[in-house]
Scaffold this motif. Structure first.
Motif, mmCIF file in Angstrom:
data_model
loop_
_atom_site.group_PDB
_atom_site.id
_atom_site.type_symbol
_atom_site.label_atom_id
_atom_site.label_comp_id
_atom_site.label_asym_id
_atom_site.label_seq_id
_atom_site.Cartn_x
_atom_site.Cartn_y
_atom_site.Cartn_z
ATOM 1 N N GLN A 48 0.818 -1.078 -0.010
ATOM 2 C CA GLN A 48 0.047 -0.198 0.086
ATOM 3 C C GLN A 48 0.985 1.158 -0.078
ATOM 4 O O GLN A 48 0.696 2.224 -0.776
ATOM 5 C CB GLN A 48 -0.851 -0.081 1.233
ATOM 6 C CG GLN A 48 -2.045 1.132 1.186
ATOM 7 C CD GLN A 48 -2.884 1.045 2.299
ATOM 8 O OE1 GLN A 48 -2.842 0.071 3.231
ATOM 9 N NE2 GLN A 48 -3.925 1.927 2.322
ATOM 10 N N VAL A 49 1.848 1.326 0.761
ATOM 11 C CA VAL A 49 2.868 2.431 0.669
ATOM 12 C C VAL A 49 3.597 2.699 -0.580
ATOM 13 O O VAL A 49 3.470 3.674 -1.041
ATOM 14 C CB VAL A 49 3.732 2.197 1.797
ATOM 15 C CG1 VAL A 49 5.227 3.216 1.877
ATOM 16 C CG2 VAL A 49 3.396 2.197 3.358
ATOM 17 N N THR A 50 3.839 1.265 -1.233
ATOM 18 C CA THR A 50 4.591 1.691 -2.420
ATOM 19 C C THR A 50 3.589 2.164 -3.499
ATOM 20 O O THR A 50 4.110 3.104 -4.369
ATOM 21 C CB THR A 50 5.048 0.378 -3.038
ATOM 22 O OG1 THR A 50 5.875 -0.270 -2.043
ATOM 23 C CG2 THR A 50 5.472 -0.020 -4.284
ATOM 24 N N THR A 51 2.426 1.471 -3.605
ATOM 25 C CA THR A 51 1.226 2.098 -4.271
ATOM 26 C C THR A 51 0.988 3.616 -4.201
ATOM 27 O O THR A 51 1.017 4.422 -4.904
ATOM 28 C CB THR A 51 0.100 1.288 -4.237
ATOM 29 O OG1 THR A 51 0.214 0.160 -4.571
ATOM 30 C CG2 THR A 51 -1.166 1.835 -5.183
ATOM 31 N N CYS A 52 0.842 3.797 -3.021
ATOM 32 C CA CYS A 52 0.493 5.432 -2.326
ATOM 33 C C CYS A 52 1.825 6.363 -3.047
ATOM 34 O O CYS A 52 1.432 7.354 -3.412
ATOM 35 C CB CYS A 52 0.610 5.496 -0.836
ATOM 36 S SG CYS A 52 -0.130 7.080 -0.402
ATOM 37 N N THR A 53 3.106 5.859 -2.718
ATOM 38 C CA THR A 53 4.293 6.809 -3.221
ATOM 39 C C THR A 53 4.191 6.740 -4.712
ATOM 40 O O THR A 53 4.448 8.054 -5.195
ATOM 41 C CB THR A 53 5.549 5.874 -2.899
ATOM 42 O OG1 THR A 53 5.612 5.776 -1.476
ATOM 43 C CG2 THR A 53 6.516 6.590 -3.122
ATOM 44 N N THR A 82 2.245 14.734 -7.947
ATOM 45 C CA THR A 82 3.201 15.877 -7.950
ATOM 46 C C THR A 82 3.586 16.247 -9.404
ATOM 47 O O THR A 82 3.869 17.404 -9.594
ATOM 48 C CB THR A 82 4.429 15.340 -7.322
ATOM 49 O OG1 THR A 82 4.090 14.938 -5.993
ATOM 50 C CG2 THR A 82 5.542 16.420 -7.249
ATOM 51 N N ALA A 83 3.665 15.279 -10.300
ATOM 52 C CA ALA A 83 3.945 15.463 -11.642
ATOM 53 C C ALA A 83 2.831 16.301 -12.334
ATOM 54 O O ALA A 83 3.275 17.439 -13.059
ATOM 55 C CB ALA A 83 4.091 14.301 -12.358
ATOM 56 N N LEU A 84 1.471 15.896 -11.943
ATOM 57 C CA LEU A 84 0.286 16.754 -12.336
ATOM 58 C C LEU A 84 0.323 18.095 -11.906
ATOM 59 O O LEU A 84 0.108 19.283 -12.658
ATOM 60 C CB LEU A 84 -0.843 15.924 -12.055
ATOM 61 C CG LEU A 84 -2.092 16.793 -12.535
ATOM 62 C CD1 LEU A 84 -2.208 16.835 -13.951
ATOM 63 C CD2 LEU A 84 -3.499 15.835 -11.979
ATOM 64 N N LEU A 85 0.682 18.310 -10.747
ATOM 65 C CA LEU A 85 0.815 19.662 -10.145
ATOM 66 C C LEU A 85 1.842 20.558 -10.650
ATOM 67 O O LEU A 85 1.601 21.681 -10.848
ATOM 68 C CB LEU A 85 0.880 19.617 -8.594
ATOM 69 C CG LEU A 85 -0.279 19.234 -7.561
ATOM 70 C CD1 LEU A 85 0.354 19.086 -6.267
ATOM 71 C CD2 LEU A 85 -1.322 20.063 -7.787
ATOM 72 N N GLN A 86 3.146 19.934 -10.987
ATOM 73 C CA GLN A 86 3.960 20.664 -11.535
ATOM 74 C C GLN A 86 3.678 21.128 -12.959
ATOM 75 O O GLN A 86 3.779 22.219 -13.575
ATOM 76 C CB GLN A 86 5.208 19.915 -11.849
ATOM 77 C CG GLN A 86 6.133 19.570 -10.486
ATOM 78 C CD GLN A 86 6.754 20.953 -9.903
ATOM 79 O OE1 GLN A 86 6.914 21.918 -10.603
ATOM 80 N NE2 GLN A 86 6.757 21.109 -8.580
ATOM 81 N N PHE A 87 2.952 20.108 -13.790
ATOM 82 C CA PHE A 87 2.542 20.645 -15.114
ATOM 83 C C PHE A 87 1.614 21.714 -15.031
ATOM 84 O O PHE A 87 1.350 22.726 -15.730
ATOM 85 C CB PHE A 87 1.996 19.425 -15.783
ATOM 86 C CG PHE A 87 1.431 19.588 -17.006
ATOM 87 C CD1 PHE A 87 2.174 19.773 -18.198
ATOM 88 C CD2 PHE A 87 -0.182 19.834 -17.507
ATOM 89 C CE1 PHE A 87 1.842 19.850 -19.285
ATOM 90 C CE2 PHE A 87 -0.600 19.851 -18.848
ATOM 91 C CZ PHE A 87 0.612 19.930 -19.767
ATOM 92 N N CYS A 88 0.427 21.759 -13.815
ATOM 93 C CA CYS A 88 -0.435 22.814 -13.814
ATOM 94 C C CYS A 88 0.401 24.024 -13.298
ATOM 95 O O CYS A 88 -0.293 25.127 -13.874
ATOM 96 C CB CYS A 88 -1.354 22.467 -12.553
ATOM 97 S SG CYS A 88 -2.689 21.010 -12.918
ATOM 98 N N ILE A 89 1.055 24.067 -12.642
ATOM 99 C CA ILE A 89 2.131 25.231 -12.296
ATOM 100 C C ILE A 89 2.529 25.934 -13.418
ATOM 101 O O ILE A 89 2.589 27.175 -13.759
ATOM 102 C CB ILE A 89 3.211 24.758 -11.156
ATOM 103 C CG1 ILE A 89 2.418 24.609 -9.820
ATOM 104 C CG2 ILE A 89 4.117 26.189 -11.157
ATOM 105 C CD1 ILE A 89 3.341 23.993 -8.837
ATOM 106 N N GLU A 90 3.133 24.891 -14.366
ATOM 107 C CA GLU A 90 3.687 25.490 -15.571
ATOM 108 C C GLU A 90 2.792 26.083 -16.552
ATOM 109 O O GLU A 90 3.029 27.036 -17.145
ATOM 110 C CB GLU A 90 4.591 24.227 -16.406
ATOM 111 C CG GLU A 90 5.888 23.770 -15.593
ATOM 112 C CD GLU A 90 7.036 24.911 -15.365
ATOM 113 O OE1 GLU A 90 7.098 25.744 -16.360
ATOM 114 O OE2 GLU A 90 7.420 25.152 -14.259
#
Length: 184
Positions: free
Chosen positions: A52-57, A64-72
């Protein structure tokens, strides 16, 4: 006579002690098996939590990648480019949010063990552990519990089948009468 009583008492004490030791060993062996079951259950739970931790990570890295794309995309100076990707970004963020809530509202594995040791019957049996009074058998060698009559069944007429069946049924009658305490 006193020496014989002392000798029999010592033998009986050793026999009771040996029987109690056997019971203790059986309980300890059962305890070890139960503890092993608990440890195996713990290993399964820990393994599931690690997965579960691996999947969550992994999901967190994707978010995080999606948020970075939104910021860009927000930094984009061209308004028409922002409007073109804006609807797609809103949809992706909504899908990510929905999947987070769907997958992670509750842990997959409970930290509590849903097991209870049922020891009431064993405790009751230990409390009822006692001696039964024995009385000599008719010929004085074998012993049977007190309150039960001692009887022997023997065919007296050789191989007479009908007589043997009658004696067998007669013996069964006395056996069940003694077992259930019925009067003659």
């Amino acid at each position: 006579m006193s020496d014989k009583v002392n000798e029999n008492c010592e033998e009986f004490e050793q026999m009771v002690s040996a029987q109690c030791e056997a019971l203790i060993l059986a309980i300890q062996a059962r305890r070890d098996k139960l503890i092993e079951c608990i440890r195996q259950d713990k290993e399964v739970r820990v393994r599931a939590l690690k997965e579960q931790v691996t999947t969550c990570t992994s999901r967190l890295q994707q978010t995080t990648a999606l948020l970075q794309f939104c910021i860009e995309a927000l930094k984009e100076t061209d308004s028409s480019a922002f409007l073109q990707v804006g609807a797609m970004l809103i949809s992706r963020v909504a899908n990510t949010d929905h999947s987070w809530h769907k997958e992670w509202t509750a842990p997959r594995v409970s930290p509590h063990f849903d097991l209870t040791l049922d020891d009431k019957s064993v405790m009751k049996a230990i409390e009822q552990l006692n001696f039964i009074q024995m009385k000599p058998y008719i010929d004085g060698e074998e012993r049977v519990p007190a309150g039960k009559s001692a009887w022997k069944c023997q065919a007296t007429h050789g191989n007479d089948y009908l007589n043997a069946c009658f004696i067998y049924l007669h013996c069964l009658f006395f056996f069940w009468r003694d077992l259930w305490g019925f009067d003659e």
